[in-house]
Design an enzyme around this catalytic site. Structure first.
Site, PDB file in Angstrom:
ATOM      1  N   TYR A   1      27.601  30.668  38.180  1.00 37.53           N
ATOM      2  CA  TYR A   1      28.424  31.842  37.792  1.00 37.53           C
ATOM      3  C   TYR A   1      27.885  33.257  37.407  1.00 37.53           C
ATOM      4  O   TYR A   1      28.154  34.085  36.871  1.00 37.53           O
ATOM      5  CB  TYR A   1      29.706  30.853  36.455  1.00 37.53           C
TER       6      TYR A   1
ATOM      7  N   ASN B   1      47.111  39.976  37.819  1.00 39.90           N
ATOM      8  CA  ASN B   1      48.731  39.512  37.794  1.00 39.90           C
ATOM      9  C   ASN B   1      48.936  38.048  36.670  1.00 39.90           C
ATOM     10  O   ASN B   1      49.594  37.739  36.649  1.00 39.90           O
ATOM     11  CB  ASN B   1      49.188  38.689  38.903  1.00 39.90           C
TER      12      ASN B   1
END
Length: 306
Positions: free
Chosen positions: A184, A33
């Site tokens: 991460y 999106n």
């Protein structure tokens, strides 16, 4: 001067040169999106693909769907909900795909986030490891039957050069290092290790698996940062970072380029093959992380397709 700096860096960016059309092909893109996922979706929609936007935020995803249709004149854009903080949601998404789709030609594991904090999901997994690795690991396994049925097909995993900073604890993949960037980095190494195993176990099936490094891209991955971190990110972004369209080029290259039809288990940056860390090339480490990941997501025998 600043304009000159930006031009200098942009001159080194890779670009997908393939004009391949994807009419009759079905593509799933997670986190589609916004950012890299949205840019990838627009490009593949322009090529005529049926594009499934797999997103957590349905309001944003439906707005993106309408924008893609407007920009591409391709109305074959579908939105399905999936929340990577819930393994049940991943399984529900897979059920929807199996109920509505006859094929999956390209799976783009794009969704990812940083600065998620040190907490566990309801599945008992560290949130960063689940969102960036365990959930896409589960999703990929659940969709392998459709990918194999649709062969030649491709899995594209969006990783990062940050994988080179990884410090995995094989006694506990859920361990959260004190520095968020290491967490991460661990997830991005796991992306590469997953791709490593997939490439070996899918050999001869017509399904390939490769990883991309998009470069440093100005996306909403910084949305969870503090104000000071966000400000520093935006200054760097203005000078050095790529736009989502520029950052998506390597992912698109891996998804469509004819020259890569039989290429698997590789790592690409700027649309050319790059050398990952030694850890990322360690097959024993990859097999161990795969085994631990199967246990973490509770992969059942009927969910295994390799």
């Amino acid at each position: 001067m600043l304009t000159g700096v930006k031009k200098y860096y942009r001159s080194s960016y890779g670009k997908c040169r393939s004009n391949k059309k994807l009419i009759g092909k079905t593509v799933i893109i997670t986190g589609a999106n916004s950012g890299l996922g949205k840019a990838t979706a627009i490009d593949l929609a322009l090529r005529g693909a049926r594009v499934i936007l797999a997103c957590r935020n349905l309001e944003a995803a439906n707005a993106t769907k309408e924008e893609i249709i407007y920009q591409t004149d391709n109305e074959n854009i579908v939105v399905h909900h999936v929340d990577f903080e819930s393994l049940d949601s991943v399984r529900e998404f897979s059920k929807k795909i199996h109920a509505t789709e006859e094929r999956v030609d390209i799976l783009v594991n794009n969704a990812g986030a940083s600065q998620l904090g040190n907490k566990l999901t309801k599945d008992g997994l560290h949130i960063a490891m689940q969102v960036n690795h365990f959930a896409p690991f589960l999703l990929t396994n659940l969709l392998l039957d459709l990918l194999k049925k649709s062969a030649p097909s491709r899995i594209v995993n969006v990783s990062s050069r940050f994988h080179k900073n990884a410090r995995l604890n094989l006694n506990d993949l859920n361990e959260a290092p004190a520095v968020d960037v290491i967490t991460y980095s661990n997830t991005k190494l796991c992306n590469l290790l997953m791709s490593n195993v997939l490439s070996r176990r899918l050999a001869g099936t017509g399904v390939t698996s490769n990883c991309s490094h998009p470069g440093f891209v100005d996306t909403n991955i910084c949305k969870n940062m503090s104000y000071i971190e966000w400000l520093g990110w935006k200054i760097l972004a203005y000078l050095f970072f790529r736009t989502p369209k520029e950052g998506a080029q390597t992912t698109i290259h891996l998804a469509v380029s004819e020259e890569l039809e039989n290429v698997s288990g590789k790592y690409f940056a700027n649309c050319i093959e790059a050398t990952p860390s030694k850890q990322a090339q360690d097959e024993k480490l990859a097999d161990r992380v795969w085994e631990l990941s199967e246990k973490a997501v509770g992969l059942m025998p009927d969910e295994k397709h390799i």
